[in-house]
Scaffold this motif. Structure first.
Motif, PDB file in Angstrom:
ATOM      1  N   CYS A  62      33.952  37.735  40.979  1.00 20.03           N
ATOM      2  CA  CYS A  62      34.486  36.879  39.908  1.00 20.03           C
ATOM      3  C   CYS A  62      34.697  37.674  38.621  1.00 20.03           C
ATOM      4  O   CYS A  62      35.465  37.266  37.761  1.00 20.03           O
ATOM      5  CB  CYS A  62      33.556  35.702  39.659  1.00 20.03           C
ATOM      6  SG  CYS A  62      32.026  36.124  38.793  1.00 20.03           S
ATOM      7  N   ARG A  63      33.988  38.791  38.482  1.00 14.78           N
ATOM      8  CA  ARG A  63      34.180  39.771  37.411  1.00 14.78           C
ATOM      9  C   ARG A  63      33.611  39.332  36.063  1.00 14.78           C
ATOM     10  O   ARG A  63      33.806  40.009  35.052  1.00 14.78           O
ATOM     11  CB  ARG A  63      35.661  40.127  37.263  1.00 14.78           C
ATOM     12  CG  ARG A  63      36.262  40.552  38.597  1.00 14.78           C
ATOM     13  CD  ARG A  63      37.717  40.865  38.546  1.00 14.78           C
ATOM     14  NE  ARG A  63      38.181  41.302  39.874  1.00 14.78           N
ATOM     15  CZ  ARG A  63      39.292  41.958  40.089  1.00 14.78           C
ATOM     16  NH1 ARG A  63      40.090  42.264  39.087  1.00 14.78           N
ATOM     17  NH2 ARG A  63      39.639  42.316  41.313  1.00 14.78           N
ATOM     18  N   LEU A  81      30.303  47.041  37.978  1.00 12.69           N
ATOM     19  CA  LEU A  81      29.591  46.485  39.120  1.00 12.69           C
ATOM     20  C   LEU A  81      30.516  45.772  40.106  1.00 12.69           C
ATOM     21  O   LEU A  81      30.327  45.912  41.325  1.00 12.69           O
ATOM     22  CB  LEU A  81      28.488  45.533  38.638  1.00 12.69           C
ATOM     23  CG  LEU A  81      27.498  45.083  39.722  1.00 12.69           C
ATOM     24  CD1 LEU A  81      26.717  46.268  40.280  1.00 12.69           C
ATOM     25  CD2 LEU A  81      26.541  44.035  39.155  1.00 12.69           C
ATOM     26  N   PRO A  82      31.527  45.003  39.645  1.00  9.47           N
ATOM     27  CA  PRO A  82      32.418  44.366  40.630  1.00  9.47           C
ATOM     28  C   PRO A  82      33.072  45.371  41.575  1.00  9.47           C
ATOM     29  O   PRO A  82      33.153  45.129  42.782  1.00  9.47           O
ATOM     30  CB  PRO A  82      33.458  43.663  39.748  1.00  9.47           C
ATOM     31  CG  PRO A  82      32.743  43.396  38.470  1.00  9.47           C
ATOM     32  CD  PRO A  82      31.844  44.581  38.265  1.00  9.47           C
ATOM     33  N   PHE A 207      38.659  36.378  37.055  1.00  7.90           N
ATOM     34  CA  PHE A 207      39.382  37.197  38.017  1.00  7.90           C
ATOM     35  C   PHE A 207      40.740  37.642  37.513  1.00  7.90           C
ATOM     36  O   PHE A 207      41.073  38.826  37.562  1.00  7.90           O
ATOM     37  CB  PHE A 207      39.542  36.423  39.332  1.00  7.90           C
ATOM     38  CG  PHE A 207      40.183  37.223  40.423  1.00  7.90           C
ATOM     39  CD1 PHE A 207      39.461  38.185  41.104  1.00  7.90           C
ATOM     40  CD2 PHE A 207      41.508  37.020  40.773  1.00  7.90           C
ATOM     41  CE1 PHE A 207      40.050  38.936  42.116  1.00  7.90           C
ATOM     42  CE2 PHE A 207      42.103  37.754  41.785  1.00  7.90           C
ATOM     43  CZ  PHE A 207      41.373  38.711  42.450  1.00  7.90           C
ATOM     44  N   GLU A 208      41.552  36.707  37.014  1.00 11.76           N
ATOM     45  CA  GLU A 208      42.941  37.062  36.683  1.00 11.76           C
ATOM     46  C   GLU A 208      43.254  36.995  35.190  1.00 11.76           C
ATOM     47  O   GLU A 208      44.354  37.349  34.776  1.00 11.76           O
ATOM     48  CB  GLU A 208      43.908  36.159  37.465  1.00 11.76           C
ATOM     49  CG  GLU A 208      44.131  34.770  36.871  1.00 11.76           C
ATOM     50  CD  GLU A 208      43.008  33.781  37.147  1.00 11.76           C
ATOM     51  OE1 GLU A 208      43.122  32.621  36.716  1.00 11.76           O
ATOM     52  OE2 GLU A 208      42.010  34.167  37.790  1.00 11.76           O
ATOM     53  N   LYS A 209      42.288  36.584  34.356  1.00 13.38           N
ATOM     54  CA  LYS A 209      42.569  36.440  32.926  1.00 13.38           C
ATOM     55  C   LYS A 209      41.650  37.277  32.053  1.00 13.38           C
ATOM     56  O   LYS A 209      41.442  36.969  30.884  1.00 13.38           O
ATOM     57  CB  LYS A 209      42.466  34.966  32.511  1.00 13.38           C
ATOM     58  CG  LYS A 209      43.615  34.115  33.036  1.00 13.38           C
ATOM     59  CD  LYS A 209      43.599  32.733  32.399  1.00 13.38           C
ATOM     60  CE  LYS A 209      44.809  31.920  32.811  1.00 13.38           C
ATOM     61  NZ  LYS A 209      44.841  30.596  32.151  1.00 13.38           N
ATOM     62  N   GLY A 210      41.100  38.343  32.620  1.00 17.64           N
ATOM     63  CA  GLY A 210      40.255  39.214  31.816  1.00 17.64           C
ATOM     64  C   GLY A 210      39.042  38.496  31.290  1.00 17.64           C
ATOM     65  O   GLY A 210      38.297  37.858  32.038  1.00 17.64           O
ATOM     66  N   PRO A 284      43.289  45.672  39.317  1.00 17.42           N
ATOM     67  CA  PRO A 284      42.864  46.269  40.585  1.00 17.42           C
ATOM     68  C   PRO A 284      41.663  47.198  40.452  1.00 17.42           C
ATOM     69  O   PRO A 284      40.979  47.483  41.431  1.00 17.42           O
ATOM     70  CB  PRO A 284      44.107  47.029  41.062  1.00 17.42           C
ATOM     71  CG  PRO A 284      44.897  47.290  39.820  1.00 17.42           C
ATOM     72  CD  PRO A 284      44.635  46.114  38.928  1.00 17.42           C
ATOM     73  N   GLN A 285      41.377  47.682  39.241  1.00 15.21           N
ATOM     74  CA  GLN A 285      40.265  48.603  39.049  1.00 15.21           C
ATOM     75  C   GLN A 285      38.901  47.899  39.076  1.00 15.21           C
ATOM     76  O   GLN A 285      37.868  48.561  39.036  1.00 15.21           O
ATOM     77  CB  GLN A 285      40.434  49.347  37.727  1.00 15.21           C
ATOM     78  CG  GLN A 285      41.659  50.247  37.701  1.00 15.21           C
ATOM     79  CD  GLN A 285      41.721  51.096  36.441  1.00 15.21           C
ATOM     80  OE1 GLN A 285      40.711  51.433  35.855  1.00 15.21           O
ATOM     81  NE2 GLN A 285      42.927  51.447  36.040  1.00 15.21           N
ATOM     82  N   LEU A 286      38.917  46.567  39.158  1.00 11.95           N
ATOM     83  CA  LEU A 286      37.655  45.829  39.225  1.00 11.95           C
ATOM     84  C   LEU A 286      37.368  45.340  40.642  1.00 11.95           C
ATOM     85  O   LEU A 286      36.504  44.484  40.848  1.00 11.95           O
ATOM     86  CB  LEU A 286      37.678  44.640  38.262  1.00 11.95           C
ATOM     87  CG  LEU A 286      37.882  44.993  36.781  1.00 11.95           C
ATOM     88  CD1 LEU A 286      37.727  43.768  35.910  1.00 11.95           C
ATOM     89  CD2 LEU A 286      36.924  46.086  36.340  1.00 11.95           C
TER      90      LEU A 286
END
Length: 363
Positions: A62-63, A81-82, A207-210, A284-286
């Motif tokens: 989930c980041r 960590l992600p 996930f998709e919105k920083g 993609p780096q996460l």
């Protein structure tokens, strides 16, 4: 916990890097309420390889922890960590797959392999239907029931056997104990609610919105999950009606297979393509960068399966049925055959991780 010396362990560097980051997180403990990975992490003082794999499979990417962390780059700890847990997770699925190495191959070339398999299998189905016309109604006028069963039964059983072997090895490596109903119940509730995608406070994930929260991934994932289950229930109900009640396809719009399959196909299509769109927006780096193509191939394959099923239903009784049936069966067969090596495996290993986590919480 440690891995069986007789089997090949995941990348030593991958495990070592994840362990380094987990130990720093264990000392900080700022992210305790984010997801199940952190209470599991904070319950340990020393982390064996099995502990790292268990924590990695609890992580839902989930980041949120990344955007809340004070030790990400440019800090010298350089925590991500992600990504670290995603790398371990993908390596573990490949390790537990049989034969080994196919998972890594799919993750590197998933889109191309999926497209080639769908097209190739569809052409074979179409050729078979043209060369040996079947006798029957509906789809069975194109491909006989006997041929479908002969092809799809082994294609369904093969991945189930591979996954069962992998899960047995996973359970041994993470120190799993005999499973009780209470463990299954807790795991099923957390999996069904996608509790680990709520950010710990119900606001969603990152996930998709920083650094902004969003429920979009949770909603798309739920649509995909329940859509897949409805489609599976549709196929299962048709099988039972055929063999137990003697009611053969095609079935009417108000029949149980259609009442389950049509909404299931809609949910599966919208959810899977929604996940693909979110993946294009995410950093993609996460995640596991080496598995990006394989993960995208998996959600596109799910979406294609749902979409072709809906189109096939829409064109019933027309000359487009043979081509659409071949394409749909190609997508379904590819989805089955690649299950142990695609991200579909995550559903099985993550549920096992949730069951093991339920055991550890009761210990």
């Amino acid at each position: 916990m440690s891995f069986d010396a007789a089997t090949q362990s995941p990348s030593t560097d991958t495990i070592a890097e994840a362990r380094r980051q987990v130990e720093i997180c264990n000392a900080c403990r700022y992210c305790e309420g984010f997801c199940d990975a952190f209470p599991a992490m904070f319950a340990e003082r020393v982390f064996g390889d099995g502990d790292i794999v268990q924590i990695a499979n609890l992580c839902h990417n989930c980041r949120g922890c990344y955007y809340s962390c004070q030790y990400t780059e440019p800090h010298e700890f350089a925590l991500n960590l992600p990504q670290a847990l995603a790398d371990v997770r993908v390596d573990s699925w490949d390790r537990y797959g049989r034969p080994g190495g196919l998972g890594a191959l799919f993750q590197r070339h998933g889109v191309a392999l999926s497209a080639a398999l769908v097209a190739g299998i569809a052409l074979l189905f179409l050729a078979q239907a043209m060369l040996t016309p079947a006798n029957g109604e509906g789809f069975y006028a194109v491909l006989s029931h006997t041929v479908m069963v002969a092809i799809f039964l082994p294609a369904f059983l093969f991945p189930m056997v591979v996954l069962a072997l992998g899960l047995r090895a996973y359970w041994r490596d993470v120190g799993g104990a005999p499973v009780r109903w209470v463990h299954l119940r807790r795991a099923a509730l957390r999996a069904g609610q996608l509790k680990n995608l709520d950010g710990g406070q119900g606001q969603g994930c990152n996930f998709e919105k920083g650094d902004r929260y969003s429920q979009a991934r949770r909603h798309a994932h739920q649509a995909t999950f329940w859509g897949f289950l409805l489609c599976f229930a549709s196929t299962s109900s048709g099988t039972l009606m055929h063999y137990l009640l003697g009611l053969e396809a095609p079935y009417g719009l108000l029949s149980l297979p259609k009442l389950l399959g049509v909404p299931g196909g809609l949910l599966l299509t919208l959810g899977a393509f929604g996940l693909a769109g979110l993946k294009l927006k995410a950093d993609p780096q996460l995640g596991a960068q080496k598995a990006w193509g394989g993960e995208m191939a998996f959600v596109l394959l799910l979406g294609l399966t749902g979409l072709t099923g809906l189109i096939l239903f829409a064109v019933s009784g027309t000359g487009a049925v043979p081509a659409m049936l071949a394409l749909h069966l190609g997508a379904v067969l590819t989805l089955f055959l690649t299950t142990p090596y695609s991200k579909m495996a995550h559903a099985f290993y993550r549920f096992a991780a949730l069951v093991r986590d339920a055991q550890q919480r009761q210990a």
